[in-house]
Design a protein around this motif. Sequence first.
Motif, PDB file in Angstrom:
ATOM      1  N   TYR A 243     -36.591 -26.628 -10.135  1.00 60.85           N
ATOM      2  CA  TYR A 243     -36.290 -27.259  -8.741  1.00 60.85           C
ATOM      3  C   TYR A 243     -35.625 -26.353  -7.566  1.00 60.85           C
ATOM      4  O   TYR A 243     -35.235 -26.538  -6.302  1.00 60.85           O
ATOM      5  N   VAL A 244     -35.522 -24.992  -7.766  1.00 58.58           N
ATOM      6  CA  VAL A 244     -34.689 -24.124  -7.106  1.00 58.58           C
ATOM      7  C   VAL A 244     -35.361 -23.996  -5.715  1.00 58.58           C
ATOM      8  O   VAL A 244     -34.718 -24.070  -4.559  1.00 58.58           O
ATOM      9  N   PRO A 245     -36.776 -23.808  -5.452  1.00 54.99           N
ATOM     10  CA  PRO A 245     -37.449 -23.794  -4.150  1.00 54.99           C
ATOM     11  C   PRO A 245     -37.060 -24.970  -3.248  1.00 54.99           C
ATOM     12  O   PRO A 245     -36.782 -24.736  -1.949  1.00 54.99           O
ATOM     13  N   TYR A 246     -37.042 -26.208  -3.658  1.00 58.60           N
ATOM     14  CA  TYR A 246     -36.607 -27.434  -3.040  1.00 58.60           C
ATOM     15  C   TYR A 246     -35.294 -27.460  -2.488  1.00 58.60           C
ATOM     16  O   TYR A 246     -34.791 -27.752  -1.637  1.00 58.60           O
ATOM     17  N   CYS A 247     -34.360 -27.139  -3.666  1.00 58.92           N
ATOM     18  CA  CYS A 247     -32.912 -27.100  -3.361  1.00 58.92           C
ATOM     19  C   CYS A 247     -32.775 -26.012  -2.373  1.00 58.92           C
ATOM     20  O   CYS A 247     -31.816 -26.279  -1.505  1.00 58.92           O
ATOM     21  N   GLY A 248     -33.327 -24.859  -2.367  1.00 59.34           N
ATOM     22  CA  GLY A 248     -33.187 -23.770  -1.281  1.00 59.34           C
ATOM     23  C   GLY A 248     -33.552 -24.326   0.001  1.00 59.34           C
ATOM     24  O   GLY A 248     -32.945 -23.889   0.971  1.00 59.34           O
ATOM     25  N   VAL A 249     -34.777 -24.983   0.169  1.00 59.82           N
ATOM     26  CA  VAL A 249     -35.129 -25.630   1.320  1.00 59.82           C
ATOM     27  C   VAL A 249     -33.996 -26.561   2.121  1.00 59.82           C
ATOM     28  O   VAL A 249     -33.733 -26.422   3.054  1.00 59.82           O
ATOM     29  N   MET A 250     -33.568 -27.409   1.192  1.00 60.13           N
ATOM     30  CA  MET A 250     -32.486 -28.312   1.497  1.00 60.13           C
ATOM     31  C   MET A 250     -31.175 -27.600   2.192  1.00 60.13           C
ATOM     32  O   MET A 250     -30.589 -28.036   3.016  1.00 60.13           O
ATOM     33  N   LEU A 251     -30.743 -26.466   1.215  1.00 60.63           N
ATOM     34  CA  LEU A 251     -29.643 -25.733   1.767  1.00 60.63           C
ATOM     35  C   LEU A 251     -29.803 -24.976   2.938  1.00 60.63           C
ATOM     36  O   LEU A 251     -28.867 -24.764   3.810  1.00 60.63           O
ATOM     37  N   THR A 252     -31.017 -24.634   3.150  1.00 60.96           N
ATOM     38  CA  THR A 252     -31.361 -23.839   4.563  1.00 60.96           C
ATOM     39  C   THR A 252     -31.222 -24.713   5.748  1.00 60.96           C
ATOM     40  O   THR A 252     -30.454 -24.400   6.536  1.00 60.96           O
TER      41      THR A 252
ATOM     42  N   LEU B 121     -29.217 -19.802 -14.008  1.00 59.46           N
ATOM     43  CA  LEU B 121     -30.501 -19.739 -13.393  1.00 59.46           C
ATOM     44  C   LEU B 121     -31.099 -18.574 -13.509  1.00 59.46           C
ATOM     45  O   LEU B 121     -30.235 -17.564 -13.907  1.00 59.46           O
ATOM     46  N   ALA B 122     -32.469 -18.326 -13.374  1.00 62.04           N
ATOM     47  CA  ALA B 122     -33.046 -17.021 -13.662  1.00 62.04           C
ATOM     48  C   ALA B 122     -32.347 -16.028 -12.328  1.00 62.04           C
ATOM     49  O   ALA B 122     -32.122 -16.355 -11.682  1.00 62.04           O
ATOM     50  N   HIS B 123     -32.101 -14.769 -12.918  1.00 67.15           N
ATOM     51  CA  HIS B 123     -31.604 -13.782 -12.071  1.00 67.15           C
ATOM     52  C   HIS B 123     -32.465 -13.689 -10.609  1.00 67.15           C
ATOM     53  O   HIS B 123     -31.741 -13.613  -9.550  1.00 67.15           O
ATOM     54  N   SER B 124     -33.577 -13.871 -10.692  1.00 61.96           N
ATOM     55  CA  SER B 124     -34.377 -13.954  -9.482  1.00 61.96           C
ATOM     56  C   SER B 124     -34.053 -15.163  -8.524  1.00 61.96           C
ATOM     57  O   SER B 124     -33.728 -14.966  -7.170  1.00 61.96           O
ATOM     58  N   ASN B 125     -33.666 -16.258  -9.087  1.00 65.60           N
ATOM     59  CA  ASN B 125     -33.229 -17.300  -8.361  1.00 65.60           C
ATOM     60  C   ASN B 125     -31.855 -17.343  -7.711  1.00 65.60           C
ATOM     61  O   ASN B 125     -31.399 -17.711  -6.525  1.00 65.60           O
TER      62      ASN B 125
ATOM     63  N   GLN C 270     -38.221 -21.785   7.758  1.00 68.63           N
ATOM     64  CA  GLN C 270     -37.033 -20.997   8.031  1.00 68.63           C
ATOM     65  C   GLN C 270     -36.345 -20.389   6.720  1.00 68.63           C
ATOM     66  O   GLN C 270     -35.414 -19.764   6.626  1.00 68.63           O
ATOM     67  N   SER C 271     -36.800 -20.798   5.557  1.00 67.27           N
ATOM     68  CA  SER C 271     -36.244 -20.414   4.316  1.00 67.27           C
ATOM     69  C   SER C 271     -36.896 -19.265   3.765  1.00 67.27           C
ATOM     70  O   SER C 271     -37.626 -18.674   4.351  1.00 67.27           O
ATOM     71  N   PHE C 272     -36.177 -19.038   2.703  1.00 74.49           N
ATOM     72  CA  PHE C 272     -36.804 -17.904   1.756  1.00 74.49           C
ATOM     73  C   PHE C 272     -37.927 -18.354   0.807  1.00 74.49           C
ATOM     74  O   PHE C 272     -38.516 -17.513   0.119  1.00 74.49           O
ATOM     75  N   TRP C 273     -38.264 -19.602   0.953  1.00 79.78           N
ATOM     76  CA  TRP C 273     -39.514 -20.046  -0.011  1.00 79.78           C
ATOM     77  C   TRP C 273     -40.543 -20.346   0.972  1.00 79.78           C
ATOM     78  O   TRP C 273     -41.153 -21.139   0.607  1.00 79.78           O
ATOM     79  N   ARG C 274     -40.638 -19.727   2.087  1.00 79.34           N
ATOM     80  CA  ARG C 274     -41.641 -20.231   3.022  1.00 79.34           C
ATOM     81  C   ARG C 274     -43.030 -19.929   2.535  1.00 79.34           C
ATOM     82  O   ARG C 274     -43.978 -20.604   2.941  1.00 79.34           O
ATOM     83  N   SER C 275     -43.239 -19.301   1.452  1.00 77.21           N
ATOM     84  CA  SER C 275     -44.531 -18.944   0.949  1.00 77.21           C
ATOM     85  C   SER C 275     -44.994 -19.840  -0.263  1.00 77.21           C
ATOM     86  O   SER C 275     -46.278 -19.650  -0.831  1.00 77.21           O
ATOM     87  N   MET C 276     -44.091 -20.844  -0.393  1.00 79.29           N
ATOM     88  CA  MET C 276     -44.479 -21.983  -1.373  1.00 79.29           C
ATOM     89  C   MET C 276     -45.645 -22.786  -0.991  1.00 79.29           C
ATOM     90  O   MET C 276     -45.504 -23.158   0.093  1.00 79.29           O
TER      91      MET C 276
END
Length: 314
Positions: A16-25, A46-50, A276-282
């Motif tokens: 769920y990290v990508p969705y959490c990331g968009v929310m926090l953005t 969490l994974a180091h990348s996340n 606007q997030s770091f998950w824009r390519s999702m």
Amino acid sequence: MRKTEINIVCATDDNYVPYCGVMLTSVFENNRDRVVNVYIMIDKPLAHSNQALFSKLADKYGQSIDYCLVDNKFLEHFPLKGDGADYWSIVTYYRLYAADLLPDDVDKVLYLDCDTIVDGSIGDLFDLDWSGYAVGAVPDMCVEWTDYYERLRYDRSLGYFNAGVVLINLDYWRKNGIGQMCLDFLAEHYDWVVNNDQDVLNYVCRDKKKDLPLAYNYQIQFRMSYFFRTFSDAMKKQILETSRPVIIHYAAELKPWMVQYYAYPYKDVWQKYKQQSFWRSMKDQYPSRRAWATFIKRYFLWPFGLKLKKTDFI
């Protein structure tokens, strides 16, 4: 005068990290004038990348993101229930641990589900006087359903709130043992529970809550005809008059990152913060079954108004 800090707590896992990331953005984008402290509840690292992406997000806005490790062994005895049990995770119970896990100097915190977007300032929530209240929350889309009150055995006049967005007065919780009361209720009356921790919080905090304007947890079901017709006239008026929600809650089974969410309310708002997030390519998520049929609907039927199944919104 120094502005009150904003404290956010959420729960996630690697999936769920990508969705959490968009929310926090969205939180950081709309609260640049405040110090924002985020606490992410996890049951394993969490994974180091996340972790790296969350650190990058915090650095971009000059804010902080920390982790709270939850021991969920106790909650493993309480399997998930309800219509959403196939997509809920045990993390839904983690907010019950907030008062124990967050630093003692954090006196109040806003819990946010990962399927939310903050589309405005939430500083006013933290400036309110919360003494005497355990939580602040918005009515649930099922607030008028009589069977909820019969099942939980308390008076309907006390209402039923949605726990996907809830202001938790940690100072009150610690002084009054609210967290332990929640766990005791879960252990003693598990047969009453359908909506997991939301039922628990509603029972324990039924007479200790502050009602918030609908704008602070605007559930997309508010405008679904199926739910709208059940509401009181006063709530219908609030729904129709809330033209710019501060917090949008995509609480339905379909989520804005799913292809099938096409043409549902506030899809464009979620997409804005995704970009606007770091998950824009999702990429939008296709269902595990009938993915090809969904592709045909999305690009060849729905854009022209041809829908085999239509959800009616007011």
